[in-house]
Design an enzyme around this catalytic site. Structure first.
Site, mmCIF file in Angstrom:
data_model
loop_
_atom_site.group_PDB
_atom_site.id
_atom_site.type_symbol
_atom_site.label_atom_id
_atom_site.label_comp_id
_atom_site.label_asym_id
_atom_site.label_seq_id
_atom_site.Cartn_x
_atom_site.Cartn_y
_atom_site.Cartn_z
ATOM 1 C CD GLU A 31 -2.605 -3.072 -3.984
ATOM 2 O OE1 GLU A 31 -3.807 -3.133 -3.655
ATOM 3 O OE2 GLU A 31 -1.776 -2.375 -3.375
ATOM 4 C CB SER A 80 -0.972 -0.033 1.192
ATOM 5 O OG SER A 80 -2.007 0.909 1.038
ATOM 6 C CG HIS A 127 -5.424 -2.688 -0.211
ATOM 7 N ND1 HIS A 127 -4.584 -2.241 -1.218
ATOM 8 C CD2 HIS A 127 -5.167 -1.904 0.857
ATOM 9 C CE1 HIS A 127 -3.864 -1.217 -0.778
ATOM 10 N NE2 HIS A 127 -4.205 -0.988 0.474
#
Length: 324
Positions: free
Chosen positions: A229, A132, A294
């Site tokens: 992502e 992330s 995630h």
């Protein structure tokens, strides 16, 4: 190439064509440091994550500022200087074999240029884990240290705490990396068919776009296998992010692309149309639903290693284990 303080590091033009240095795999009893480069960490989640690490016969130590919260910007885990100091001290401790991020959120970009990259490079290779917001640090470790890193579950994140697949895949990667040379979610399939080889890179695609023009940004993904992502980006924002990378020439020459999870990004049919429109004309294999990021049960994906992407089979096969 020279860094801002004049030291030599890997040529960023070669990062996506040549594998980076692999750190050593972990063994029972290894000391691992947990740091919080980004957002604030709930104490109960941190303790639960530390218990899992102890159950793996690791010796976790926690940075002194991991549970801090910035006095003014409550979305940060303490001040930029303190978050950087925790990571710096952990990396330069000769007794620490791995530095594991507690969570993402936001803040890594604010502290990444406060790190002494000469000292980090001199301390030698270690395992670095996160995803992330930690994408900014993955890129910095690649360009400034030439180090392969792990994009995977973080210690105080719910997926790590509650999902057995996420835990087991990370554990196998850390201790038995030979057993996870071929990566697949079991649901992956070809958006654009074909096979491609290259060195893996990637992360949260909005962070990769935000990194453009910074001191640790690589000039492009040329020759690499791009693993991307994101979370909370609607279709039009994902379109904007990919369009920015295209217009900047950052996707020129990419060898192949794997699409991970897109949690809270809107109906997947809309996203899929964006991916087909923005990535389909690159002329490279594109695989979707790869199961990293995630999503629940997220796979741990190594960055900086040579691999083969088979879009039709939905697999990524590493030429050598993620850790030495």
């Amino acid at each position: 190439m020279s860094t801002r303080n004049g030291s030599s590091t890997r040529d960023p033009n070669d990062l996506d064509r040549h594998p980076l240095t692999r750190p050593a795999r972990l063994a029972a009893g290894a000391r691992v440091a947990v740091v919080a480069p980004s957002g604030p960490v709930p104490e109960e989640r941190l303790e639960a994550g530390l218990d899992i690490l102890r159950g793996w016969d690791l010796d976790p130590v926690v940075g002194p500022h991991v549970l801090d919260r910035h006095g003014e910007f409550r979305y940060l885990a303490g001040t930029d200087a303190d978050r950087a100091a925790d990571l710096q001290a952990a990396w330069c401790d000769p007794d620490v074999s791995a530095v594991l991020c507690a969570r993402g959120g936001y803040g890594a970009q604010r502290m990444v240029d406060l790190l002494d990259w000469d000292a980090i490079r001199a301390a030698g290779p270690k395992v670095f884990l996160g995803f992330s917001d930690i994408t900014a640090l993955h890129e910095a470790f690649a360009t400034r240290v030439g180090l392969a890193t792990l994009h995977g579950p973080m210690i105080a994140a719910l997926d790590f705490l509650k999902n057995a697949r996420a835990q087991e895949h990370l554990r196998a990667t850390l201790f038995e990396p030979d057993s996870v040379r071929t990566l697949s979610s079991g649901e992956a399939g070809a958006l654009v068919p074909g096979r491609a080889s290259g060195v893996t890179l990637g992360g949260c695609v909005s962070l990769l776009a935000a990194d453009l023009g910074t001191p640790h940004a690589r000039p492009s993904a040329r020759g690499g296998l791009l693993l991307i992502e994101d979370i909370g980006e609607e279709a039009y924002r994902t379109d904007r992010i990919l369009t920015q990378l295209l217009r900047a020439g950052w996707l020129d020459g990419v060898a192949g692309i794997a699409l991970g999870s897109w949690v809270d990004c809107g109906p997947y049919e809309e996203l899929r149309a964006v991916f087909a429109d923005r990535l389909g004309d690159l002329g490279v294999p594109v695989v979707e639903h790869f199961g990293f990021g995630h999503a629940e049960g997220a796979l741990t994906m190594p960055f900086g290693l040579r691999a083969e992407l088979d879009a039709d089979a939905g697999t990524l096969t590493l030429e050598e284990p993620a850790l030495a």
